[in-house]
Design a protein around this motif. Sequence first.
Motif, PDB file in Angstrom:
ATOM      1  N   LEU A 108      17.904  76.588 120.986  1.00 18.69           N
ATOM      2  CA  LEU A 108      19.624  76.666 121.492  1.00 18.69           C
ATOM      3  C   LEU A 108      19.519  76.829 123.256  1.00 18.69           C
ATOM      4  O   LEU A 108      20.265  75.902 123.571  1.00 18.69           O
ATOM      5  CB  LEU A 108      20.668  77.744 121.121  1.00 18.69           C
ATOM      6  N   PHE A 109      18.998  77.433 123.189  1.00 16.87           N
ATOM      7  CA  PHE A 109      18.403  77.526 125.365  1.00 16.87           C
ATOM      8  C   PHE A 109      18.399  76.316 125.541  1.00 16.87           C
ATOM      9  O   PHE A 109      18.484  75.906 126.628  1.00 16.87           O
ATOM     10  CB  PHE A 109      17.983  78.157 125.371  1.00 16.87           C
ATOM     11  N   TYR A 110      17.270  75.860 125.055  1.00 14.28           N
ATOM     12  CA  TYR A 110      16.614  74.748 125.475  1.00 14.28           C
ATOM     13  C   TYR A 110      16.915  73.317 125.516  1.00 14.28           C
ATOM     14  O   TYR A 110      17.352  72.879 126.632  1.00 14.28           O
ATOM     15  CB  TYR A 110      15.136  74.590 125.005  1.00 14.28           C
ATOM     16  N   TYR A 111      17.899  72.579 124.025  1.00 11.23           N
ATOM     17  CA  TYR A 111      18.693  72.635 124.477  1.00 11.23           C
ATOM     18  C   TYR A 111      19.645  71.931 125.501  1.00 11.23           C
ATOM     19  O   TYR A 111      20.259  71.576 126.035  1.00 11.23           O
ATOM     20  CB  TYR A 111      19.460  72.602 122.942  1.00 11.23           C
ATOM     21  N   VAL A 112      20.407  73.365 125.155  1.00 15.44           N
ATOM     22  CA  VAL A 112      22.218  73.652 126.409  1.00 15.44           C
ATOM     23  C   VAL A 112      21.242  73.215 127.690  1.00 15.44           C
ATOM     24  O   VAL A 112      22.217  72.547 128.728  1.00 15.44           O
ATOM     25  CB  VAL A 112      22.823  74.594 126.613  1.00 15.44           C
ATOM     26  N   PHE A 113      20.381  73.818 128.439  1.00 16.43           N
ATOM     27  CA  PHE A 113      19.936  74.043 129.541  1.00 16.43           C
ATOM     28  C   PHE A 113      18.166  73.283 129.750  1.00 16.43           C
ATOM     29  O   PHE A 113      17.822  72.974 131.017  1.00 16.43           O
ATOM     30  CB  PHE A 113      20.105  74.920 130.594  1.00 16.43           C
ATOM     31  N   GLY A 114      17.249  73.867 128.812  1.00 21.17           N
ATOM     32  CA  GLY A 114      16.488  73.666 129.636  1.00 21.17           C
ATOM     33  C   GLY A 114      15.826  72.561 129.581  1.00 21.17           C
ATOM     34  O   GLY A 114      15.089  72.016 130.922  1.00 21.17           O
ATOM     35  N   PHE A 115      15.705  71.672 128.532  1.00 20.01           N
ATOM     36  CA  PHE A 115      15.324  69.864 128.993  1.00 20.01           C
ATOM     37  C   PHE A 115      15.942  69.572 129.384  1.00 20.01           C
ATOM     38  O   PHE A 115      15.370  68.477 130.832  1.00 20.01           O
ATOM     39  CB  PHE A 115      15.704  69.376 127.010  1.00 20.01           C
ATOM     40  N   ALA A 116      17.036  69.751 130.718  1.00 24.95           N
ATOM     41  CA  ALA A 116      17.278  69.261 131.892  1.00 24.95           C
ATOM     42  C   ALA A 116      17.017  69.674 132.804  1.00 24.95           C
ATOM     43  O   ALA A 116      16.988  68.954 133.830  1.00 24.95           O
ATOM     44  CB  ALA A 116      19.024  69.691 131.808  1.00 24.95           C
ATOM     45  N   PHE A 117      16.820  71.664 132.770  1.00 23.75           N
ATOM     46  CA  PHE A 117      15.965  71.888 133.967  1.00 23.75           C
ATOM     47  C   PHE A 117      14.636  71.176 134.291  1.00 23.75           C
ATOM     48  O   PHE A 117      13.978  70.772 135.162  1.00 23.75           O
ATOM     49  CB  PHE A 117      16.082  72.862 134.442  1.00 23.75           C
ATOM     50  N   ALA A 118      13.917  70.780 132.594  1.00 26.13           N
ATOM     51  CA  ALA A 118      12.647  70.248 132.955  1.00 26.13           C
ATOM     52  C   ALA A 118      12.597  68.914 132.947  1.00 26.13           C
ATOM     53  O   ALA A 118      12.027  68.312 134.421  1.00 26.13           O
ATOM     54  CB  ALA A 118      11.916  70.429 131.490  1.00 26.13           C
ATOM     55  N   PHE A 119      13.219  68.450 132.866  1.00 21.64           N
ATOM     56  CA  PHE A 119      13.306  66.673 132.502  1.00 21.64           C
ATOM     57  C   PHE A 119      14.093  66.028 132.730  1.00 21.64           C
ATOM     58  O   PHE A 119      14.646  64.657 132.996  1.00 21.64           O
ATOM     59  CB  PHE A 119      12.734  66.146 130.733  1.00 21.64           C
ATOM     60  N   GLY A 120      15.558  66.736 133.529  1.00 19.08           N
ATOM     61  CA  GLY A 120      16.262  65.865 133.806  1.00 19.08           C
ATOM     62  C   GLY A 120      16.397  65.171 135.034  1.00 19.08           C
ATOM     63  O   GLY A 120      17.388  65.442 136.117  1.00 19.08           O
ATOM     64  N   GLY A 121      16.203  63.793 134.930  1.00 20.71           N
ATOM     65  CA  GLY A 121      15.923  62.788 136.291  1.00 20.71           C
ATOM     66  C   GLY A 121      17.355  61.715 136.113  1.00 20.71           C
ATOM     67  O   GLY A 121      17.986  60.930 135.256  1.00 20.71           O
ATOM     68  N   PRO A 122      17.198  61.380 137.375  1.00 20.16           N
ATOM     69  CA  PRO A 122      16.557  61.463 138.764  1.00 20.16           C
ATOM     70  C   PRO A 122      17.128  62.529 139.017  1.00 20.16           C
ATOM     71  O   PRO A 122      18.353  63.050 138.762  1.00 20.16           O
ATOM     72  CB  PRO A 122      17.354  59.829 139.645  1.00 20.16           C
ATOM     73  N   SER A 123      16.040  63.339 139.922  1.00 21.81           N
ATOM     74  CA  SER A 123      16.603  64.786 140.759  1.00 21.81           C
ATOM     75  C   SER A 123      15.665  64.937 141.588  1.00 21.81           C
ATOM     76  O   SER A 123      14.889  64.502 141.653  1.00 21.81           O
ATOM     77  CB  SER A 123      16.146  66.013 139.477  1.00 21.81           C
ATOM     78  N   ASN A 124      16.006  66.278 142.076  1.00 16.23           N
ATOM     79  CA  ASN A 124      14.791  66.876 143.265  1.00 16.23           C
ATOM     80  C   ASN A 124      13.354  67.184 142.545  1.00 16.23           C
ATOM     81  O   ASN A 124      13.823  67.305 141.439  1.00 16.23           O
ATOM     82  CB  ASN A 124      15.419  67.910 144.048  1.00 16.23           C
ATOM     83  N   GLY A 125      12.493  67.566 143.336  1.00 14.19           N
ATOM     84  CA  GLY A 125      11.218  67.647 142.830  1.00 14.19           C
ATOM     85  C   GLY A 125      11.256  69.351 142.514  1.00 14.19           C
ATOM     86  O   GLY A 125      10.632  69.799 141.910  1.00 14.19           O
ATOM     87  N   PHE A 126      12.409  69.913 142.917  1.00 14.10           N
ATOM     88  CA  PHE A 126      12.164  72.108 142.201  1.00 14.10           C
ATOM     89  C   PHE A 126      13.122  71.990 140.761  1.00 14.10           C
ATOM     90  O   PHE A 126      12.242  72.599 139.889  1.00 14.10           O
ATOM     91  CB  PHE A 126      13.384  72.681 143.069  1.00 14.10           C
ATOM     92  N   ILE A 127      14.125  71.243 140.341  1.00 14.99           N
ATOM     93  CA  ILE A 127      15.129  71.463 139.173  1.00 14.99           C
ATOM     94  C   ILE A 127      15.597  70.315 138.725  1.00 14.99           C
ATOM     95  O   ILE A 127      15.969  69.489 139.756  1.00 14.99           O
ATOM     96  CB  ILE A 127      15.997  72.507 139.655  1.00 14.99           C
ATOM     97  N   GLY A 128      15.724  69.662 137.161  1.00 14.24           N
ATOM     98  CA  GLY A 128      16.455  68.875 137.389  1.00 14.24           C
ATOM     99  C   GLY A 128      17.841  68.298 137.323  1.00 14.24           C
ATOM    100  O   GLY A 128      18.189  70.342 136.808  1.00 14.24           O
TER     101      GLY A 128
END
Length: 505
Positions: A83-103
């Motif tokens: 659940l937490f990877y679905y809501v937040f984790g995948f976006a923080f990891a691979f949510g591009g385009p983004s900056n170099g620190f967090i998706g």
Amino acid sequence: MSCSSLDLAPLLGGANASAAADYICNQFTDAGFAIDTTYLLFSAYLVFAMQLGFAMLCAGSVRAKNTMNIMLTNVLDAAAGGLFYYVFGFAFAFGGPSNGFIGKHFFGLKDVPEPSFDYSNFLYQWAFAIAAAGITSGSIAERTQFVAYLIYSAFLTGFVYPVVSHWFWSVDGWAAAGRNAGESLLFESGVIDFAGSGVVHLVGGIAGLWGALIEGPRIGRFDHTGRSVALRGHSATLVVLGTFLLWFGWYGFNPGSFAVIFRTYGPSGSIHGQWSAVGRTAVTTTLAGCTAALTTLFGKRLQTGHWNVVDVCNGLLGGFAAITAGCSVVEPWAAIICGFVSAWVLIGLNKLAAALKFDDPLEAAQLHGGCGAWGIIFTALFARERYVNEVYPGRSGRPYGLFMGGGGRLLAAHIVQILVIVGWVSATMGPLFYVLHKFGLLRISAEDEMAGMDLTRHGGFAYVYHDEDSTPQNGSPGSGGFMLKSSVARVEPRTTPAATNREQV
């Protein structure tokens, strides 16, 4: 691997050659996507099967009175992590385009699927995230409150681990070897952590290190003189079962990290393609684990004078954790070196842990943290130029292994990786465990620990020792001893006179 309708149309001939060529190429492209997606999904299933391996390994490595507790934490690692990877984790990891620190895209899988990510990518990466959480749970087993498991697992899979995976695996990550074309690479190489010796194993190991340090050793682990006392797990059988399940799952963990298999490295029709690299990766993974197992077998024999299957299993897993970073870019002979050294790293760290009175029931911090760190260094020393350019194409003059003639830039990048992972996980998970400790949410009471968490926290033992509804033969209800159900009331086939007479006839 691609199909060009302009090249294909002249070969077909006829008035409708162009339309036929377009149709064939579209079908070819669709088939390529289907093959790659099927490969990734199958790999995700293998990695998820590692959760069963973790569960069996953890269950066998703890005492029987805590089996229910550790099994439940393994189930909740996967469920809460999902659940937490679905809501937040995948976006923080691979949510591009983004900056170099967090998706910053794909929260709740919004806008998925899209050209760069499909649902299969989420499933595969989620299986990795819960693996990191499972590593940490082993370090703090047999003495940690259940609410602490829920809190740290959600935080690790929803934020801490995804940020690290963004740094080294996302095309936007500041230290990724596969960073977007045109963007600078760390030391002109980026970090080659192919399947996660650092991203998964070092993260989980350092998180477990802080948890075990802050709550301290189990009661009885060290006597009043400071001497180490072995608190052995209750089932070597489960340890071996879990090890083989993890071994099986590692073929999705390492080879599966290619994500696609339908890709050629050379001219059409050659044997050189991603499929060959996948096979090589499976071979290097196997050799590293086997070498580490045998090295541990004889190394521990020299130390203790006997053959210990649990130590061999841990040594095997240490070899796998070490080869995970460089499995795709090293030769099979180098994997043997990786496994040999990883075994001694684990043996040495276990000796150091005992000397420092550090208690980790599954040796998770030493195994995943120590061997994972060695794997990062190993990759920087033995990565082969040809394999690096095949797996990470598009950058001419990319650095490779120091011992293979590639200079020290890759090694410098990998030292940075170790430092930033240790720093990030320490700065996030350390304070979390400390706050839980201060609020009395981390460690169970001494009375509960002595009795076992299965009885005090989970309503009963994992194993049925007696029938609660039966009365012992001495007539006293509910004796306090542990007795197998069969020892309380043994039911024998009744022999009737008629039956006896028939038997005599």
